[in-house]
Design a protein around this motif. Structure first.
Motif, mmCIF file in Angstrom:
data_model
loop_
_atom_site.group_PDB
_atom_site.id
_atom_site.type_symbol
_atom_site.label_atom_id
_atom_site.label_comp_id
_atom_site.label_asym_id
_atom_site.label_seq_id
_atom_site.Cartn_x
_atom_site.Cartn_y
_atom_site.Cartn_z
ATOM 1 N N GLU B 67 44.385 37.439 48.068
ATOM 2 C CA GLU B 67 44.059 36.365 47.136
ATOM 3 C C GLU B 67 45.194 36.044 46.177
ATOM 4 O O GLU B 67 45.016 35.320 45.204
ATOM 5 N N ARG B 69 46.682 37.556 43.841
ATOM 6 C CA ARG B 69 46.535 37.842 42.414
ATOM 7 C C ARG B 69 47.561 38.827 41.899
ATOM 8 O O ARG B 69 47.613 39.121 40.713
ATOM 9 N N THR B 71 47.466 41.989 42.098
ATOM 10 C CA THR B 71 46.812 43.151 41.510
ATOM 11 C C THR B 71 47.550 44.423 41.900
ATOM 12 O O THR B 71 47.720 45.334 41.093
ATOM 13 N N ALA B 74 50.666 45.400 40.026
ATOM 14 C CA ALA B 74 50.402 46.083 38.757
ATOM 15 C C ALA B 74 49.985 47.538 39.011
ATOM 16 O O ALA B 74 50.404 48.443 38.294
#
Lengths: 391, 344
Positions: B67, B69, B71, B74
């Motif tokens: 997606e 993002r 994530t 991170a």
């Protein structure tokens, strides 16, 4: 180090944001959009704000996309719908849970140029896939519905939560994406006369188009392109209306009596998304009202909340493990140490996420005992959002 | 091509007698895991932990983000992930699938003509994929996963033993999985249809691919998980044991928990605390509140655990709540420890 509320210039913007609640937002704004990552309590926040606006005598509607079942029930919503329903037990509040497919069908029925066209669109296989699928369509439908509700003039306050898309920003992008598409090459290609005659490989449609169409028909089969061409052509005469309404909603959202409320949990991933969204709203010149952080852990009160952590650890270690009460007290002290660690971590994450962004308001809603899904629970949240609980 | 082709049909799923797994040891058995869950349940953290556990148990693994993002960037503290598979840790590869890049790759592979694919990708096809037919994006994403699952190195071995996909959340997962089927309904002949059919075959083969639901033991996630589990089973995909994330453990042994549950009188508590230097009534009040809250949460969690077992006919594997976690990768690593221990 464990002092989570440490001062300094960096935090002062947030201190100011924390001193303001959403009280005046609920009292005066016309459109309130709740947005944020999935699972952070957007719908609950929207419902709580709507209940509070209605309590203040404003004619209010809450428009929600996909509420949890019990929350929907407490708002009197038993099924997807395209019409507002009064919320039982709350005067002046309507609620609506958007049925995507029905909303799209209604738009077609209302705006198509002839009854024959309506039927052609509704029967088209592409339309059936598109209107039933989630991605992309939801944001657009929410826009159309917001436009409708605003146009009726029946509501002082319209509260809406954004669809659970992969990216909350899609909601803002919907008008531009639609306009780009309507003005883009792709649509023009399908609306060109050569296509309408089913001769997309001829010169009539131009070299680039012909090349694309030939390639596409090899990959998908020509029937698909015919379906698609028919789909786009049957919308002819409606495109200008789509564009105008999308623009109108975009401008409605930009008005100073609109408000964006960015909702987050105290966990870094959703806080990161919230800060990203704040930046994006600023870039679009949208009226950001502030941030709501849900389910925040509250620091213990008294000396156990203020003393250095080492003191709590020493106290716990000094208690007699052979005595039931003392052993249990040591466990309670451990729970206090843990709660303080969580508070520190959450506050650090909140400050890191919003550092330098200075949202106008920052409201924390404490972690409740369980899930909130009735009107009383929503009022409890509303009290926190409007600062009614502040000592 | 049509005879013997499998479709998403409830009765077929029933015929196949979807058998549910009983043992956490099977968590890492399939070659592709699609990890999904309601927003906020820690789906990405669980996906990362599964990928690390997979590496620790000797599997060459690719962790896939779909997606965009970032994530994982991170979580692993790396450069942004993109369409190149990069080794982010020993034997762990990371990839962020971008539908547009997948489309370019697919067309280049299919036509071998770069000129065409560039032309197409740069303009109209992307518009088509992103605006007119949103399902196409999902077909491209699943298509890329299938390509990786089938890919072999020169000596014939699969390049990846395990592919963990941080898939769309439960609110979107059904449409995501149905995208190939929707495509076969629109596109009746040609290579796209064949591609879509081969994706349906992958999605329905329990030895190749399973769905990994992640939930919290809280009301809304449990309700959504139960609904999703049923819908996914009807679709015919195999479910892995459900992961219950952030499960709170009792703070003390049973005897001490009983003392807490019986309640300590306010003045008794204050007397004990006075000896420790916390003699203010507010401290006693705060501690009593913390104890009650802890017990209430455990109780609520028990209810939700029971509701989950009642609502879903799939075993549940619990990951602990790590209250003192400080760094994201630390948390992922600790959870991977729990998973590795369970599967070996």
């Amino acid at each position: 180090m464990s002092d989570a509320n440490g001062g300094g210039a960096v935090v002062s913007g947030l201190v100011q944001a924390r001193s303001r609640s959403l009280d005046d937002v609920v009292a005066r704004r016309h459109v309130i959009v709740c947005t944020g990552a999935g699972g952070v309590g957007k719908t609950t926040t929207a419902a709580a704000l709507a209940i509070e606006a209605a309590r203040r005598g404003r004619r209010t509607i809450v428009l929600t996309i996909d509420p949890a079942r019990r929350l929907a029930q407490s708002l009197g919503l038993s099924r997807l719908d395209t019409a507002p329903r009064p919320v039982p037990g709350v005067d002046g509040l309507d609620a609506m849970m958007l049925d995507m497919k029905r909303t799209f069908d209604e738009i077609v029925e209302r705006h198509a140029t002839s009854p024959d066209r309506v039927q052609r669109i509704l029967d088209n296989r592409f339309y059936q896939q598109l209107s039933a699928s989630l991605a992309g369509t939801q944001e657009y439908m929410a826009m159309e519905k917001l436009y409708d509700l605003d146009q009726t003039g029946r509501y002082d306050c319209i509260v809406i939560d954004t669809p659970p898309t992969r990216n909350a920003l899609d909601f803002l992008d919907a008008p531009k994406r639609l306009t780009d598409f309507l003005e883009g090459r792709f649509l023009k290609m399908f609306l060109s006369p050569g296509i309408a005659a089913g001769r997309f490989a001829t010169r009539a449609v131009g070299v680039g188009t012909g090349l694309f169409m030939r390639a596409a028909s090899r990959v998908t089969g020509a029937v698909v392109l015919d379906d698609l061409a028919e789909f786009f052509q049957s919308f002819e005469g409606m495109y200008e209306g789509f564009k105008q309404r999308a623009q109108a909603v975009y401008h409605l959202l930009q008005r100073p009596d609109s408000a964006f409320v960015v909702v987050s949990s105290p966990e870094p991933p959703s806080l990161r998304e919230a800060s990203y969204f704040l930046r994006r709203l600023a870039r679009d010149g949208m009226p950001t009202a502030g941030v709501v952080v849900n389910r925040v852990t509250v620091a213990p009160g008294g000396h156990v909340g203020a003393a250095p952590t080492a003191e709590l650890m020493e106290a716990a270690a000094a208690l007699n493990p052979d005595d039931d009460i003392e052993r249990a007290t040591a466990v309670l002290l451990e729970l206090a140490i843990e709660a303080r660690a969580i508070v520190g971590r959450q506050q650090q994450a909140i400050e890191a996420a919003f550092h330098g962004l200075t949202p106008p308001r920052l409201v924390e809603v404490p972690l409740a005992g369980g899930d909130v899904h009735d009107v009383d629970g929503l009022r409890w949240i509303a009290d926190h959002l409007t600062g009614a609980t502040a000592a | 091509m049509t005879t013997g082709a499998r479709h998403w049909r409830p009765h077929l799923a029933a015929e196949r007698k979807v058998t549910h797994l009983v043992d956490a040891r099977t968590l890492l058995d399939p070659r592709v895991l699609l990890v999904t869950g309601k927003g906020g349940v820690g789906k990405s953290t669980a996906a990362a932990a599964l990928a690390i556990a997979s590496v620790r148990t000797g599997r060459r693994t690719c962790l896939v983000e779909v997606e965009g993002r970032q994530t994982m960037r991170a979580l692993f503290n790396t450069e942004p992930w993109d369409f190149d598979e990069r080794e982010v840790r020993q034997d762990l590869f990371g990839l962020s699938i971008d539908p547009e890049a997948s489309l370019a790759e697919y067309l280049a592979m299919f036509y071998g003509a770069r000129r065409l694919s560039r032309l197409v990708v740069n303009s109209t096809a992307v518009e088509f994929a992103t605006t007119a037919a949103p399902g196409i994006k999902d077909v491209l994403l699943i298509g890329k996963v299938k390509e990786m699952e089938r890919r072999r190195d020169p000596d014939g071995r699969f390049v990846y033993d395990m592919i963990v996909v941080d898939a769309p959340p439960t609110g979107r997962i059904l449409n995501f999985l149905r995208a190939p089927e929707a495509t076969t309904e629109l596109v009746r002949v040609g290579p796209i249809r064949e591609q879509a059919q081969s994706l349906i075959d992958l999605l329905l083969d329990p030895n190749r691919l399973r769905l990994q639901l992640v939930t919290l033991l809280e009301e809304m996630p449990v309700a959504e998980t139960a609904e999703s589990a049923q819908a996914l089973t009807e679709l015919g995909v195999q479910l892995n044991p459900i992961i219950a994330n952030r499960v709170l453990r009792p703070q003390a042994d049973a005897a001490t928990m009983k003392v807490l549950a019986d309640g300590i009188a306010a003045d008794t508590l204050q007397t004990v605390l006075a000896g420790s230097g916390f003699d203010d009534p507010a401290s006693a009040h705060a501690l009593r509140h913390l104890g009650e809250q802890h017990l209430r949460r455990l109780g609520l969690q028990d209810e939700m655990r029971a509701a989950l077992h009642e609502g879903v006919d799939v075993p549940v594997f619990e990951l602990p709540y790590l209250a003192t976690r400080s760094f994201a990768e630390n948390e992922v690593s600790l959870l991977a420890d729990v998973i590795s221990a369970a599967v070996s």
